[in-house]
Design an enzyme around this catalytic site. Structure first.
Site, PDB file in Angstrom:
ATOM      1  N   SER A 157       0.863  -1.180   0.000  1.00  0.00           N
ATOM      2  CA  SER A 157       0.000   0.000   0.000  1.00  0.00           C
ATOM      3  C   SER A 157       0.902   1.233   0.000  1.00  0.00           C
ATOM      4  O   SER A 157       2.121   1.139   0.168  1.00  0.00           O
ATOM      5  CB  SER A 157      -0.924  -0.010   1.204  1.00  0.00           C
ATOM      6  OG  SER A 157      -0.161   0.016   2.373  1.00  0.00           O
ATOM      7  N   LEU A 158       0.295   2.388  -0.215  1.00  0.00           N
ATOM      8  CA  LEU A 158       1.062   3.622  -0.341  1.00  0.00           C
ATOM      9  C   LEU A 158       0.975   4.442   0.932  1.00  0.00           C
ATOM     10  O   LEU A 158      -0.034   4.423   1.634  1.00  0.00           O
ATOM     11  CB  LEU A 158       0.496   4.467  -1.493  1.00  0.00           C
ATOM     12  CG  LEU A 158       0.636   3.901  -2.896  1.00  0.00           C
ATOM     13  CD1 LEU A 158      -0.216   4.705  -3.869  1.00  0.00           C
ATOM     14  CD2 LEU A 158       2.084   3.909  -3.321  1.00  0.00           C
TER      15      LEU A 158
ATOM     16  N   LYS B 183      -3.696  12.661  -0.988  1.00  0.00           N
ATOM     17  CA  LYS B 183      -5.137  12.438  -0.798  1.00  0.00           C
ATOM     18  C   LYS B 183      -5.905  13.749  -0.888  1.00  0.00           C
ATOM     19  O   LYS B 183      -5.525  14.740  -0.262  1.00  0.00           O
ATOM     20  CB  LYS B 183      -5.372  11.816   0.580  1.00  0.00           C
ATOM     21  CG  LYS B 183      -4.698  10.461   0.757  1.00  0.00           C
ATOM     22  CD  LYS B 183      -5.503   9.353   0.168  1.00  0.00           C
ATOM     23  CE  LYS B 183      -6.572   8.940   1.163  1.00  0.00           C
ATOM     24  NZ  LYS B 183      -7.271   7.715   0.722  1.00  0.00           N
TER      25      LYS B 183
ATOM     26  N   LYS C 195       4.938   8.979  -8.457  1.00  0.00           N
ATOM     27  CA  LYS C 195       5.916   7.883  -8.508  1.00  0.00           C
ATOM     28  C   LYS C 195       7.226   8.367  -9.105  1.00  0.00           C
ATOM     29  O   LYS C 195       7.206   9.135 -10.078  1.00  0.00           O
ATOM     30  CB  LYS C 195       5.379   6.739  -9.387  1.00  0.00           C
ATOM     31  CG  LYS C 195       4.108   6.114  -8.851  1.00  0.00           C
ATOM     32  CD  LYS C 195       3.508   5.095  -9.809  1.00  0.00           C
ATOM     33  CE  LYS C 195       2.204   4.557  -9.220  1.00  0.00           C
ATOM     34  NZ  LYS C 195       1.459   3.712 -10.155  1.00  0.00           N
TER      35      LYS C 195
ATOM     36  N   ARG D 217      -6.505  -8.159  -4.438  1.00  0.00           N
ATOM     37  CA  ARG D 217      -5.331  -7.841  -3.628  1.00  0.00           C
ATOM     38  C   ARG D 217      -5.214  -8.770  -2.414  1.00  0.00           C
ATOM     39  O   ARG D 217      -4.115  -9.189  -2.060  1.00  0.00           O
ATOM     40  CB  ARG D 217      -5.425  -6.391  -3.157  1.00  0.00           C
ATOM     41  CG  ARG D 217      -4.279  -5.964  -2.290  1.00  0.00           C
ATOM     42  CD  ARG D 217      -4.402  -4.495  -1.931  1.00  0.00           C
ATOM     43  NE  ARG D 217      -3.209  -4.035  -1.280  1.00  0.00           N
ATOM     44  CZ  ARG D 217      -2.930  -4.206   0.009  1.00  0.00           C
ATOM     45  NH1 ARG D 217      -3.781  -4.853   0.773  1.00  0.00           N
ATOM     46  NH2 ARG D 217      -1.808  -3.763   0.526  1.00  0.00           N
TER      47      ARG D 217
ATOM     48  N   LYS E 267      -5.363   8.594  -8.464  1.00  0.00           N
ATOM     49  CA  LYS E 267      -5.510   7.458  -7.555  1.00  0.00           C
ATOM     50  C   LYS E 267      -6.977   7.039  -7.629  1.00  0.00           C
ATOM     51  O   LYS E 267      -7.862   7.739  -7.140  1.00  0.00           O
ATOM     52  CB  LYS E 267      -5.131   7.864  -6.130  1.00  0.00           C
ATOM     53  CG  LYS E 267      -5.188   6.723  -5.146  1.00  0.00           C
ATOM     54  CD  LYS E 267      -4.619   7.131  -3.800  1.00  0.00           C
ATOM     55  CE  LYS E 267      -4.509   5.956  -2.863  1.00  0.00           C
ATOM     56  NZ  LYS E 267      -5.814   5.342  -2.557  1.00  0.00           N
TER      57      LYS E 267
ATOM     58  N   GLU F 206      -0.258  10.533 -11.488  1.00  0.00           N
ATOM     59  CA  GLU F 206      -1.460   9.967 -12.119  1.00  0.00           C
ATOM     60  C   GLU F 206      -2.576   9.873 -11.092  1.00  0.00           C
ATOM     61  O   GLU F 206      -2.315   9.920  -9.891  1.00  0.00           O
ATOM     62  CB  GLU F 206      -1.128   8.583 -12.700  1.00  0.00           C
ATOM     63  CG  GLU F 206      -0.883   7.569 -11.621  1.00  0.00           C
ATOM     64  CD  GLU F 206       0.055   6.443 -12.024  1.00  0.00           C
ATOM     65  OE1 GLU F 206       0.900   6.626 -12.907  1.00  0.00           O
ATOM     66  OE2 GLU F 206      -0.076   5.380 -11.416  1.00  0.00           O
TER      67      GLU F 206
HETATM   68  S1  IVH Z   1       0.524   2.215  -7.127  1.00  0.00           S
HETATM   69  C1  IVH Z   1       3.594  -0.081  -4.755  1.00  0.00           C
HETATM   70  N1  IVH Z   1      -1.112   3.724  -8.517  1.00  0.00           N
HETATM   71  O1  IVH Z   1      -4.164   2.706  -3.981  1.00  0.00           O
HETATM   72  C2  IVH Z   1       2.630   0.871  -5.308  1.00  0.00           C
HETATM   73  N2  IVH Z   1      -1.991   2.538  -6.640  1.00  0.00           N
HETATM   74  O2  IVH Z   1      -2.471   2.189  -1.051  1.00  0.00           O
HETATM   75  C3  IVH Z   1       1.343   0.217  -5.587  1.00  0.00           C
HETATM   76  N3  IVH Z   1      -4.401   2.836  -6.323  1.00  0.00           N
HETATM   77  O3  IVH Z   1      -4.474  -0.461  -2.992  1.00  0.00           O
HETATM   78  C4  IVH Z   1       0.219   1.079  -5.842  1.00  0.00           C
HETATM   79  N4  IVH Z   1      -4.747   4.187  -8.035  1.00  0.00           N
HETATM   80  O4  IVH Z   1      -5.063  -0.232  -5.398  1.00  0.00           O
HETATM   81  C5  IVH Z   1      -0.990   2.893  -7.463  1.00  0.00           C
HETATM   82  N5  IVH Z   1      -2.455   5.051  -9.859  1.00  0.00           N
HETATM   83  C6  IVH Z   1      -2.325   4.233  -8.825  1.00  0.00           C
HETATM   84  C7  IVH Z   1      -3.423   3.875  -8.007  1.00  0.00           C
HETATM   85  C8  IVH Z   1      -3.203   3.020  -6.923  1.00  0.00           C
HETATM   86  C9  IVH Z   1      -5.310   3.549  -7.012  1.00  0.00           C
HETATM   87  C10 IVH Z   1      -4.695   2.052  -5.095  1.00  0.00           C
HETATM   88  C11 IVH Z   1      -4.087   0.688  -5.065  1.00  0.00           C
HETATM   89  C12 IVH Z   1      -3.656   0.461  -3.631  1.00  0.00           C
HETATM   90  C13 IVH Z   1      -3.813   1.795  -2.987  1.00  0.00           C
HETATM   91  C14 IVH Z   1      -2.512   2.255  -2.400  1.00  0.00           C
END
Ligand code: IVH
Length: 338
Positions: free
Chosen positions: A10-11, A250, A226, A64, A43, A41
């Site tokens: 997760s981020l 957020k 990123k 997931r 979220k 990009e």
């Molecule tokens: S990258 C290691 N990019 O946000 C990085 N996540 O806590 C992996 N999510 O459950 C995530 N949009 O499902 C990434 N453009 C995006 C995203 C994204 C939504 C969700 C993802 C994850 C949560 C991160």
């Protein structure tokens, strides 16, 4: 249950310009003398999935789960039109790839689905995210097809090249890899993603994007920033929970609390009775909310709402406002049953 080729992390979250500036400083410290470039990009607020393509064909789709193990949902994933069943990966020298993304529901599709549920006397689903993750788990793929799910893919987490094949040059950066996927027919945020060299430009884009969030077809709860270069991502590595090379920004929550004063019962054209909560006026995301539909009696019972309750109200984009829950810890015993 299946295991992911690479754990789904997760981020870490940020909420303002200062948080982002701090994160940028840490990235640049770790990067040393090298210049850092960021890809930004949306979220997406849906259900995370992982897809594996073997020899150019969709071989497995999984939720997931706990990040290490997920639920296999290939048959349902195959019913999502946006996800290609096959792609020209072999011609690129790639024999296996694991792609991460989000299953989402178009806001309009979600509203229509809820309208149908209400007409059938069922309680509406709280938000597009619940609708997406619930739908992925239903046992009838034909029903999944009817629900009109969509998908956005935002990460290549692993790939294997054919013996002797050269790595496609696009696979050196995150931006390049999503462009590459897009050109192969995968749904990626090709139009929304942007690359910046300075955190101030990242912050400006975050602010502009936040103002436009309602104009997007899907629910977006923030942006993801990123480090663009894959070699640099590897060097930055991760903490026990989060990658250091990515962070979420957020958007401001569109929730607020108010007092539930009374409930009116509206009678529809065919006699259906809809309870409507009258609450003290509250500003949420630029709109004043005073009236919130409770849909039907079951919703009132399930949420255990009472007159006099302090309630948490959410307004998610174009989706009509709804009561998330009563804050039962604030009750003083004078609340009345509806
Ligand atoms: S990258 C290691 N990019 O946000 C990085 N996540 O806590 C992996 N999510 O459950 C995530 N949009 O499902 C990434 N453009 C995006 C995203 C994204 C939504 C969700 C993802 C994850 C949560 C991160």
């Amino acid at each position: 249950t299946v295991s992911h080729l690479v754990p789904m992390l997760s981020l870490d979250n940020t909420y303002n310009a200062d948080d982002l500036t701090d994160w940028d400083r840490k990235c640049r410290e770790l990067a040393g003398s090298e210049e850092v470039e960021y890809c930004v990009e949306p979220k997406y607020d849906g259900a995370s999935i992982s897809l594996i393509y073997d020899n150019g064909s969709l071989a497995r789709g999984a939720t997931r789960g706990d990040g290490v193990m997920g639920e296999e949902v290939t048959a349902n994933i195959r019913q999502i039109k946006a996800i290609p069943l096959s792609a020209g990966l072999m011609a690129q020298g790639v024999i296996q790839v694991e792609i991460r993304g989000e299953i989402v529901i178009h806001k309009k599709v979600f509203e229509a689905y809820n309208a149908k549920r209400i007409a059938e006397g069922l309680s509406p689903l709280a938000n597009p995210r619940n609708a997406a993750s619930g739908t992925l788990r239903i046992l009838d793929p034909m029903e999944v097809k009817k629900r009109g799910l969509n998908a956005i893919l935002y990460q290549i987490s692993d790939y294997t090249l054919a013996t002797g094949a050269e790595r496609p040059k696009e696979l050196a950066t995150h931006y390049g890899s999503l462009q590459w996927l897009y050109n192969l027919g995968f749904p990626t945020p090709a139009r929304e993603m942007k690359v910046f060299k300075h955190i101030d430009d990242v912050i400006a884009y975050c602010h502009t994007f936040e103002e436009q969030r309602d104009s997007l077809p899907f629910e977006v709860d923030g942006l993801v920033i990123k480090v663009n270069d894959f070699a640099m991502q590897d060097r930055l590595g991760m903490t026990s929970h989060h990658p250091r090379w990515a962070v979420a920004y957020k958007f401001k929550a569109r929730q607020a609390t108010s007092k539930l004063r009374r409930v009116e019962f509206q009678v529809g054209r065919v006699g259906a009775i809809t309870p409507v909560a009258k609450i003290d006026p509250v500003h949420i995301g630029g709109v004043t909310v005073t009236s919130v539909s409770l849909f039907n009696e079951d919703v009132v019972r399930e949420k255990d709402l009472r007159i006099g309750d302090t309630v948490l109200v959410e307004r998610a984009g174009d989706v009509i406002p709804y009561i998330v829950k009563p804050l039962t810890e604030l009750r003083n015993g004078e609340e009345e049953e509806i």
